[in-house]
Design a protein around this motif. Structure first.
Motif, PDB file in Angstrom:
ATOM      1  N   ALA A 208       0.811  -1.219   0.000  1.00 37.72           N
ATOM      2  CA  ALA A 208       0.000   0.000   0.000  1.00 37.72           C
ATOM      3  C   ALA A 208       0.842   1.266   0.000  1.00 37.72           C
ATOM      4  CB  ALA A 208      -0.921  -0.003   1.220  1.00 37.72           C
ATOM      5  N   SER A 209       2.017   1.207   0.573  1.00 42.06           N
ATOM      6  CA  SER A 209       2.790   2.433   0.792  1.00 42.06           C
ATOM      7  C   SER A 209       3.851   2.633  -0.285  1.00 42.06           C
ATOM      8  CB  SER A 209       3.465   2.383   2.164  1.00 42.06           C
ATOM      9  OG  SER A 209       2.501   2.273   3.181  1.00 42.06           O
ATOM     10  N   MET A 210       3.748   3.742  -1.010  1.00 41.13           N
ATOM     11  CA  MET A 210       4.752   4.126  -1.995  1.00 41.13           C
ATOM     12  C   MET A 210       5.591   5.268  -1.412  1.00 41.13           C
ATOM     13  SD  MET A 210       4.202   2.129  -4.533  1.00 41.13           S
ATOM     14  CE  MET A 210       2.932   1.127  -5.324  1.00 41.13           C
ATOM     15  N   PRO A 211       6.897   5.249  -1.603  1.00 43.61           N
ATOM     16  CA  PRO A 211       7.734   6.296  -0.997  1.00 43.61           C
ATOM     17  C   PRO A 211       7.548   7.652  -1.661  1.00 43.61           C
ATOM     18  CG  PRO A 211       9.047   4.902  -2.435  1.00 43.61           C
ATOM     19  CD  PRO A 211       7.687   4.279  -2.374  1.00 43.61           C
ATOM     20  N   ALA A 212       7.430   8.679  -0.848  1.00 44.49           N
ATOM     21  CA  ALA A 212       7.396  10.048  -1.371  1.00 44.49           C
ATOM     22  C   ALA A 212       8.801  10.540  -1.652  1.00 44.49           C
ATOM     23  CB  ALA A 212       6.716  10.970  -0.362  1.00 44.49           C
ATOM     24  N   ARG A 213       9.787   9.959  -0.949  1.00 41.11           N
ATOM     25  CA  ARG A 213      11.183  10.386  -1.124  1.00 41.11           C
ATOM     26  C   ARG A 213      12.103   9.303  -0.559  1.00 41.11           C
ATOM     27  NH1 ARG A 213       8.680  12.566   2.693  1.00 41.11           N
ATOM     28  NH2 ARG A 213       7.864  14.238   1.364  1.00 41.11           N
ATOM     29  N   TRP A 214      13.347   9.328  -1.030  1.00 44.92           N
ATOM     30  CA  TRP A 214      14.404   8.466  -0.508  1.00 44.92           C
ATOM     31  C   TRP A 214      15.487   9.355   0.095  1.00 44.92           C
ATOM     32  CZ3 TRP A 214      14.927   2.956  -1.388  1.00 44.92           C
ATOM     33  CH2 TRP A 214      13.878   2.396  -2.116  1.00 44.92           C
ATOM     34  N   ILE A 215      16.058   8.924   1.228  1.00 46.77           N
ATOM     35  CA  ILE A 215      17.214   9.602   1.809  1.00 46.77           C
ATOM     36  C   ILE A 215      18.327   8.563   1.888  1.00 46.77           C
ATOM     37  CG2 ILE A 215      18.129  10.898   3.753  1.00 46.77           C
ATOM     38  CD1 ILE A 215      15.289  11.702   4.444  1.00 46.77           C
ATOM     39  N   LEU A 216      19.433   8.853   1.214  1.00 50.33           N
ATOM     40  CA  LEU A 216      20.523   7.888   1.092  1.00 50.33           C
ATOM     41  C   LEU A 216      21.728   8.347   1.915  1.00 50.33           C
ATOM     42  CD1 LEU A 216      20.387   7.329  -2.782  1.00 50.33           C
ATOM     43  CD2 LEU A 216      19.081   6.134  -1.005  1.00 50.33           C
ATOM     44  N   TYR A 217      22.227   7.442   2.752  1.00 49.22           N
ATOM     45  CA  TYR A 217      23.433   7.726   3.517  1.00 49.22           C
ATOM     46  C   TYR A 217      24.473   6.633   3.273  1.00 49.22           C
ATOM     47  CZ  TYR A 217      21.002  11.329   6.173  1.00 49.22           C
ATOM     48  OH  TYR A 217      20.314  12.475   6.531  1.00 49.22           O
ATOM     49  N   HIS A 218      25.721   7.050   3.255  1.00 47.75           N
ATOM     50  CA  HIS A 218      26.857   6.143   3.200  1.00 47.75           C
ATOM     51  C   HIS A 218      27.748   6.506   4.382  1.00 47.75           C
ATOM     52  CE1 HIS A 218      30.499   4.139   1.849  1.00 47.75           C
ATOM     53  NE2 HIS A 218      31.135   5.300   1.814  1.00 47.75           N
ATOM     54  N   TRP A 219      27.809   5.602   5.394  1.00 45.73           N
ATOM     55  CA  TRP A 219      28.523   5.895   6.635  1.00 45.73           C
ATOM     56  C   TRP A 219      27.973   7.156   7.294  1.00 45.73           C
ATOM     57  CZ3 TRP A 219      34.460   5.086   5.397  1.00 45.73           C
ATOM     58  CH2 TRP A 219      34.657   3.782   4.981  1.00 45.73           C
ATOM     59  N   GLY A 220      26.685   7.388   7.158  1.00 47.55           N
ATOM     60  CA  GLY A 220      26.059   8.560   7.755  1.00 47.55           C
ATOM     61  C   GLY A 220      26.229   9.829   6.962  1.00 47.55           C
ATOM     62  N   GLU A 221      26.922   9.758   5.816  1.00 45.55           N
ATOM     63  CA  GLU A 221      27.131  10.925   4.956  1.00 45.55           C
ATOM     64  C   GLU A 221      26.072  10.927   3.844  1.00 45.55           C
ATOM     65  OE1 GLU A 221      31.016  10.076   3.554  1.00 45.55           O
ATOM     66  OE2 GLU A 221      31.904  10.095   5.565  1.00 45.55           O
ATOM     67  N   LEU A 222      25.499  12.072   3.592  1.00 43.10           N
ATOM     68  CA  LEU A 222      24.412  12.168   2.614  1.00 43.10           C
ATOM     69  C   LEU A 222      24.915  11.861   1.207  1.00 43.10           C
ATOM     70  CD1 LEU A 222      21.386  12.921   2.273  1.00 43.10           C
ATOM     71  CD2 LEU A 222      22.164  15.241   1.708  1.00 43.10           C
ATOM     72  N   ARG A 223      24.129  11.097   0.451  1.00 43.74           N
ATOM     73  CA  ARG A 223      24.380  10.820  -0.958  1.00 43.74           C
ATOM     74  C   ARG A 223      23.122  11.161  -1.754  1.00 43.74           C
ATOM     75  NH1 ARG A 223      28.631  10.987   0.802  1.00 43.74           N
ATOM     76  NH2 ARG A 223      30.338   9.453   0.796  1.00 43.74           N
ATOM     77  N   THR A 224      23.321  11.706  -2.936  1.00 45.16           N
ATOM     78  CA  THR A 224      22.156  12.096  -3.754  1.00 45.16           C
ATOM     79  C   THR A 224      22.175  11.447  -5.127  1.00 45.16           C
ATOM     80  OG1 THR A 224      23.347  14.087  -4.473  1.00 45.16           O
ATOM     81  CG2 THR A 224      21.863  14.306  -2.585  1.00 45.16           C
ATOM     82  N   ASN A 225      23.105  10.516  -5.359  1.00 42.16           N
ATOM     83  CA  ASN A 225      23.174   9.821  -6.642  1.00 42.16           C
ATOM     84  C   ASN A 225      22.948   8.331  -6.458  1.00 42.16           C
ATOM     85  OD1 ASN A 225      23.827  12.148  -8.213  1.00 42.16           O
ATOM     86  ND2 ASN A 225      25.937  12.025  -7.476  1.00 42.16           N
ATOM     87  N   MET A 226      22.443   7.718  -7.507  1.00 41.73           N
ATOM     88  CA  MET A 226      22.185   6.290  -7.509  1.00 41.73           C
ATOM     89  C   MET A 226      22.398   5.779  -8.934  1.00 41.73           C
ATOM     90  SD  MET A 226      18.567   4.392  -6.582  1.00 41.73           S
ATOM     91  CE  MET A 226      18.620   4.765  -4.833  1.00 41.73           C
ATOM     92  N   ALA A 227      22.928   4.569  -9.071  1.00 39.53           N
ATOM     93  CA  ALA A 227      23.133   3.996 -10.400  1.00 39.53           C
ATOM     94  C   ALA A 227      21.811   4.015 -11.182  1.00 39.53           C
ATOM     95  CB  ALA A 227      23.646   2.569 -10.282  1.00 39.53           C
ATOM     96  N   PRO A 228      21.827   4.465 -12.437  1.00 36.87           N
ATOM     97  CA  PRO A 228      20.587   4.517 -13.233  1.00 36.87           C
ATOM     98  C   PRO A 228      19.862   3.180 -13.285  1.00 36.87           C
ATOM     99  CG  PRO A 228      22.344   5.705 -14.351  1.00 36.87           C
ATOM    100  CD  PRO A 228      22.985   5.018 -13.176  1.00 36.87           C
ATOM    101  N   TRP A 229      20.613   2.090 -13.312  1.00 39.42           N
ATOM    102  CA  TRP A 229      19.996   0.758 -13.340  1.00 39.42           C
ATOM    103  C   TRP A 229      19.164   0.542 -12.079  1.00 39.42           C
ATOM    104  CZ3 TRP A 229      20.375  -3.674 -10.312  1.00 39.42           C
ATOM    105  CH2 TRP A 229      19.990  -4.883 -10.894  1.00 39.42           C
TER     106      TRP A 229
END
Length: 490
Positions: A208-229
């Motif tokens: 039922a639940s679709m995400p409105a947003r994703w928050i990505l962290y690597h070792w607690g550091e913010l990331r804003t990119n993701m592999a296109p695949w």
């Protein structure tokens, strides 16, 4: 009559006394409540429900106070004290570092160094996750100050009740997925491992639940990119809309409250697929396969018609690192073996010139995937179940690579595929300047090119082709069962 007069006088006197003592009662009640609040705040902040409950217990004797002006005074006093307590609650919220350096020696073990004060929800065979608000959080929502991209210890988190958010905080509506990855999101294998648990939670929540947003962290550091695949597969799995990765722009705030964002609902993952049973993993990959094919307009093959059995063999080739030294010779070996089997068709493909949907379509037509070890093998779950993988390594991986060399054997098992084994090149590649078993040698050998053994490859390919043909013949003769998962026909 005299007794009634005395009773009336006594009642009036009692009423008057109650009115006179009311401020004292209020002050005493507030002092007791404030003491309780201070004691509880040393452990966990009290819930807003408790505030309402405690104030609800403080009441005046309505039989004594009937004057509307007195009621107005009491109501105003209550309102003032409630506002005062609300302000104190807002200011008492404590933010903790997202990355707790006390656990730097074991950053991904136990409760992890990410949000270290929080415990996961653990159910046998299920994903390990945190959900806010929930009974475990006492109805509190998750708040983040998490924009730093270089030091996770400078990012922070806290819990707050929706009625008493931190000063100047923004409340983000909808469901927010928060991921912490020990590796990265640009590599398709690591990105898949970090995000597939959210698909498991989606299934667990009855889709039922679709995400409105994703928050990505690597070792607690913010990331804003993701592999296109990875991005495309997640978009297809969660409804096809654009994937929003939060960057916290426009949440500057004021002073120490700069950049505070709270979330109406948040799901946090920090253990990848850890804790999940094979059955639950297979459900996730079934859904991702089904929805990605629907998103890309790929139809499921129908092998029930025709006299011959269709067998798709795909050589998924690499350029550069871990490519074959003599790709043409390797292709000739598999072409020769494929021609020996009726219904076999060979496809040679390179990931460099395929879109994500073209990869989804290619995998749907593949029964045997032949490829060197590499991130491109993350595609294997997109094949039909019971398809086969033949994997190749350069020399040095067995001795130096550790458990990472087995990830696609695991993925094959988790997604219902058959890992047909590996071939390891016995010939040495680049010479290592360090002792043979020195871990630093892995950086030298890991991307070496791979040779070939025509005799071994021919025998191996012939056996796998024969096994696949028998499995597909048995599947054609059996009655298939169609199940439904989140509206996908499996």
């Amino acid at each position: 009559m005299e007794n009634r007069a005395q009773e009336s006088s006594s009642s009036t006197y009692s009423c008057g006394l109650s009115i006179l003592k009311l401020p004292i009662y209020l002050l005493a009640t507030f002092a007791v409540f404030f003491l309780i609040f201070q004691i509880q705040s040393m452990q966990d902040p009290p819930s807003w429900a408790l505030v309402r409950q405690q104030w609800g217990k403080t009441s005046t004797n309505e039989s004594c106070i009937s004057d509307t002006s007195v009621d107005a005074v009491v109501s105003a006093q209550y309102l003032k004290e409630l506002k005062n307590m609300s302000s104190k609650l807002r200011k008492s919220i404590t933010f903790l570092p997202l990355k707790d350096l006390r656990y730097a020696d074991a950053p991904s073990e136990g409760h992890t160094w990410f949000m270290s004060s929080m415990q996961d929800i653990n159910e046998e065979g299920e994903i390990q996750y945190q959900h806010f608000p929930s009974e475990a959080s006492d109805g509190r929502v998750l708040c983040l100050r998490g924009r730093d991209r270089q030091n996770g210890a400078r990012n922070s988190y806290a819990l707050a009740w929706p009625e008493t958010l931190p000063p100047n905080a923004t409340l983000a509506k909808g469901v927010t997925f928060v991921s912490n990855n020990h590796y990265d999101y640009d590599n398709i294998w690591h990105g898949l491992s970090a995000t597939m648990p959210f698909v498991a939670w989606h299934i667990k929540s009855r889709c039922a639940s679709m995400p409105a947003r994703w928050i990505l962290y690597h070792w607690g550091e913010l990331r804003t990119n993701m592999a296109p695949w990875v991005r495309t597969l997640l978009e297809s799995t969660f409804g096809g809309g654009p994937l929003k990765i939060e960057d916290f722009k426009g949440t500057d705030g004021v002073g120490s409250d700069a950049g505070t964002t709270c979330f109406e609902e948040a799901v946090v993952m920090r253990h990848n697929e850890g804790g999940m049973s094979n059955e639950k993993r297979m459900e996730v990959y079934d859904l991702m396969r089904c929805r990605s094919r629907a998103y890309c307009g790929v139809k499921t093959r129908d092998d029930s018609n025709g006299s011959s059995i269709d067998i798709g063999m795909t050589l998924f080739m690499r350029d550069g690192a871990r490519s074959f030294k003599n790709a043409s010779a390797v292709i000739r070996v598999f072409e020769k073996e494929c021609r020996k089997v009726e219904g076999c068709r060979l496809t040679v493909a390179y990931t460099r010139n395929l879109t994500v949907c073209e990869q989804v379509e290619l995998m749907s037509l593949t029964d045997i995937l032949v490829s060197a070890h590499g991130a491109q093998l993350s595609n294997i779950f997109l094949m039909d179940k019971n398809s086969s993988l033949m994997e190749f390594f350069p020399k040095g991986w067995l001795e130096l690579a550790g458990v990472g060399q087995y990830i696609f054997q695991w993925l094959a098992s988790w997604s219902g595929m058959i890992h047909e084994g590996v071939w390891r090149d016995p010939a040495a590649g680049e010479p290592c300047p360090f002792p043979e078993k020195d871990g630093r040698c892995f950086e030298v050998v890991k991307d070496s090119k791979i040779g070939h053994n025509e005799t071994y490859f021919s025998k191996w390919a012939g056996k796998v082709l024969s096994d696949v043909k028998m499995r597909k013949a048995a599947a054609r003769a059996s009655t298939s069962h169609v199940s439904d998962l989140c509206g996908c026909k499996l």
